[in-house]
Design a protein around this motif. Structure first.
Motif, short mmCIF file in Angstrom:
data_model
loop_
_atom_site.label_atom_id
_atom_site.label_comp_id
_atom_site.label_asym_id
_atom_site.label_seq_id
_atom_site.Cartn_x
_atom_site.Cartn_y
_atom_site.Cartn_z
N HIS A 141 57.24 35.53 31.55
CA HIS A 141 57.90 35.25 32.82
C HIS A 141 57.44 33.89 33.35
CE1 HIS A 141 59.18 39.46 32.93
NE2 HIS A 141 57.94 39.77 32.58
N ASP A 142 58.30 33.26 34.15
CA ASP A 142 58.03 31.93 34.70
C ASP A 142 57.16 32.09 35.94
OD1 ASP A 142 58.43 29.20 34.41
OD2 ASP A 142 60.07 29.16 35.87
N MET A 143 55.83 32.10 35.76
CA MET A 143 54.93 32.43 36.87
C MET A 143 53.52 31.96 36.59
SD MET A 143 54.66 36.50 35.93
CE MET A 143 53.94 36.99 37.48
N ALA A 144 52.71 31.94 37.65
CA ALA A 144 51.26 31.72 37.53
C ALA A 144 50.55 32.83 38.27
CB ALA A 144 50.88 30.36 38.11
N LEU A 145 49.41 33.24 37.75
CA LEU A 145 48.61 34.32 38.33
C LEU A 145 47.23 33.81 38.68
CD1 LEU A 145 49.45 37.18 35.79
CD2 LEU A 145 50.35 36.97 38.12
N VAL A 146 46.75 34.16 39.89
CA VAL A 146 45.37 33.90 40.28
C VAL A 146 44.66 35.25 40.31
CG1 VAL A 146 43.85 32.87 42.00
CG2 VAL A 146 46.17 31.98 41.71
N MET A 147 43.50 35.35 39.67
CA MET A 147 42.78 36.61 39.61
C MET A 147 42.01 36.85 40.91
SD MET A 147 43.54 37.50 36.42
CE MET A 147 45.10 36.69 36.77
N GLY A 148 42.21 38.02 41.52
CA GLY A 148 41.55 38.36 42.78
C GLY A 148 40.76 39.65 42.66
N VAL A 149 39.62 39.71 43.36
CA VAL A 149 38.72 40.88 43.33
C VAL A 149 38.57 41.41 44.75
CG1 VAL A 149 36.37 41.65 42.84
CG2 VAL A 149 37.45 39.98 41.35
N ARG A 150 38.57 42.72 44.89
CA ARG A 150 38.36 43.30 46.23
C ARG A 150 36.95 42.96 46.72
NH1 ARG A 150 42.36 45.96 48.28
NH2 ARG A 150 43.84 47.12 46.98
N PRO A 151 36.83 42.43 47.95
CA PRO A 151 35.50 42.08 48.47
C PRO A 151 34.66 43.31 48.74
CG PRO A 151 37.18 41.76 50.16
CD PRO A 151 37.91 42.09 48.89
N THR A 152 33.37 43.19 48.48
CA THR A 152 32.43 44.28 48.75
C THR A 152 31.52 43.97 49.92
OG1 THR A 152 30.87 43.34 47.14
CG2 THR A 152 32.43 45.01 46.34
N ARG A 153 31.64 42.78 50.48
CA ARG A 153 30.84 42.37 51.64
C ARG A 153 31.54 41.19 52.29
NH1 ARG A 153 28.51 40.29 47.07
NH2 ARG A 153 28.20 38.02 47.07
N SER A 154 31.11 40.84 53.49
CA SER A 154 31.67 39.67 54.18
C SER A 154 30.92 38.43 53.70
CB SER A 154 31.55 39.83 55.69
OG SER A 154 30.20 40.05 56.07
N GLU A 155 31.47 37.78 52.70
CA GLU A 155 30.81 36.65 52.05
C GLU A 155 31.50 35.34 52.44
OE1 GLU A 155 28.73 34.18 50.64
OE2 GLU A 155 27.99 36.12 49.91
N PRO A 156 30.87 34.50 53.27
CA PRO A 156 31.51 33.25 53.68
C PRO A 156 31.50 32.17 52.59
CG PRO A 156 29.33 33.42 54.66
CD PRO A 156 29.58 34.72 53.96
N GLY A 157 30.75 32.37 51.53
CA GLY A 157 30.66 31.37 50.48
C GLY A 157 31.76 31.44 49.45
N TYR A 158 32.68 32.41 49.58
CA TYR A 158 33.77 32.58 48.63
C TYR A 158 35.10 32.17 49.25
CZ TYR A 158 30.76 35.51 45.62
OH TYR A 158 29.76 35.99 44.80
N GLY A 159 36.07 31.85 48.38
CA GLY A 159 37.44 31.68 48.83
C GLY A 159 38.14 33.03 48.86
N TYR A 160 39.20 33.13 49.68
CA TYR A 160 39.93 34.39 49.84
C TYR A 160 41.42 34.15 49.61
CZ TYR A 160 35.79 36.55 51.92
OH TYR A 160 34.52 37.06 52.14
N ILE A 161 42.10 35.22 49.15
CA ILE A 161 43.55 35.20 48.96
C ILE A 161 44.12 36.37 49.75
CG2 ILE A 161 45.46 35.29 47.33
CD1 ILE A 161 43.44 34.51 45.14
#
Length: 363
Positions: A141-161
């Motif tokens: 399919h004509d697409m791009a995927l970004v892998m995302g993980v459910r957060p387990t804590r409030s981590e300000p050092g990560y990016g979010y989707i």
């Protein structure tokens, strides 16, 4: 179908890793260190993980001139033609554009996984399953995927989707927004909402769709007469990029390119993930002692200590008494003792001040 010759990989290994100073130094950043004492550096572990479903000859590594010797020493199986050297640091969008052109010259219909070199994965089987599924999807399919993980804590050092609606593909969602390293209060709101995932920085796309996305931002790399109809050679690409690289926008591939494009989705994955970007994120992820201390590949005697993270060089012994909530990290000629809660901003400050006061050799 798991092991396909159409699967390719770009490993991004050019970062300086200053947030893990002093263990990560400018002359040898974290991706080239056996940080956990496993016998393999983070770069080598990433290569090993990808080689279970991508042919080794299809794995490319992007790094800077300063770190070329580390890549060649640690990954001798990566040939010179698959080692991409950045003339200057222009962030991940330029690196991916460079790698994508190299790959598409070999295989116009390639499916490409773009992975950082310094991540920690706890379940290699789940990682392989998720990634193979993603590579198959983008190949069809004509697409791009970004892998995302459910957060387990409030981590300000990560990016979010921020997830949108669930599409017609299992575990794949539309993307409402990308948020880069929010304040802690927003990170808490994101986690509690259930709408946001941690952005792993792992991207999977077909070469043709990725080229469409990048063309909008980097027309200079796709100039008519050079890169049309695959008539170019590898030498032409290398020479052209070296002449124009410094003029490219300094953009991250997800923030600067994919969020401007259609048909970009987030895939919810379950392989157990951590970004090894900060001391605090490593502390949160690692298994702790009864007193909530984390000792990383170090010989330490601790008494009346709680909530610390310790990393010492081989052959050194640490004796620590009465310490709570600190980072104790030593590497070579630098010892850092710093409050864990304030580490991200403090380390950035100390790296700058040490470089000015004592010299670049200490950072």
């Amino acid at each position: 179908m798991e092991f396909s010759n159409s699967n390719y990989c770009i490993i991004l290994a050019g970062g300086r890793g200053m947030r893990l100073w002093p263990s990560s130094r400018s002359e040898r950043p974290k991706q080239f260190i056996d940080f956990f004492g496993t016998g393999r550096t983070q770069l080598q572990a990433t290569f090993d993980r990808m080689a279970t479903f991508v042919p080794k000859e299809n794995i490319y590594v992007c790094t800077s001139h300063d770190y070329k010797h580390w890549v060649r020493e640690q990954l001798p199986e990566v040939s010179e033609s698959r080692l991409m050297i950045e003339p200057v640091n222009r962030n991940t969008a330029a690196s991916v554009a460079h790698g994508m052109l190299r790959i598409q010259q070999r295989n116009e219909h390639a499916s490409i996984a773009i992975v950082p070199s310094d991540q920690y994965v706890t379940d290699d089987d789940a990682f392989r399953r998720n990634m193979v599924y993603a590579l198959q999807l983008v190949g069809e399919h004509d697409m791009a995927l970004v892998m995302g993980v459910r957060p387990t804590r409030s981590e300000p050092g990560y990016g979010y989707i921020q997830m949108g609606t669930n599409g017609k593909y299992d575990g794949v969602y539309t993307v409402k927004s990308f948020v880069e390293k929010p304040e802690r209060e927003f990170a808490t709101m994101f986690m509690e909402s259930g709408e946001f995932l941690w952005n792993t920085g792992i991207i999977v796309s077909s070469a043709t769709y990725l080229r469409q996305c990048l063309r909008q931002m980097f027309f200079v790399l796709f100039a008519p007469g050079l890169c049309e109809n695959n008539t170019y050679t590898i030498d032409q690409i290398i020479n052209y990029i070296e002449r124009n690289y410094a003029s490219l926008p300094n953009l991250a591939i997800d923030q600067g390119v994919l969020q401007q494009s259609k048909n970009v989705y987030v895939m919810l994955v379950d392989f157990g993930w951590a970004d090894l970007g900060t001391w605090h994120s490593i502390y949160e992820f690692m298994q702790k002692s009864e007193d909530d201390n984390v000792v990383i590949d170090s010989e330490v005697m601790m008494e009346d200590c709680k909530g610390n993270i310790i990393k010492l060089p081989k052959g050194h012994v640490g004796v620590i008494n009465g310490l709570e909530g600190y980072i104790v990290a030593e590497e070579g000629d630098v010892l850092l003792i710093c409050k864990k809660s304030d580490s991200s901003s403090l380390i950035r400050k100390y790296v700058n001040e040490v470089g000015i006061r004592y010299g670049e050799q200490f950072i």
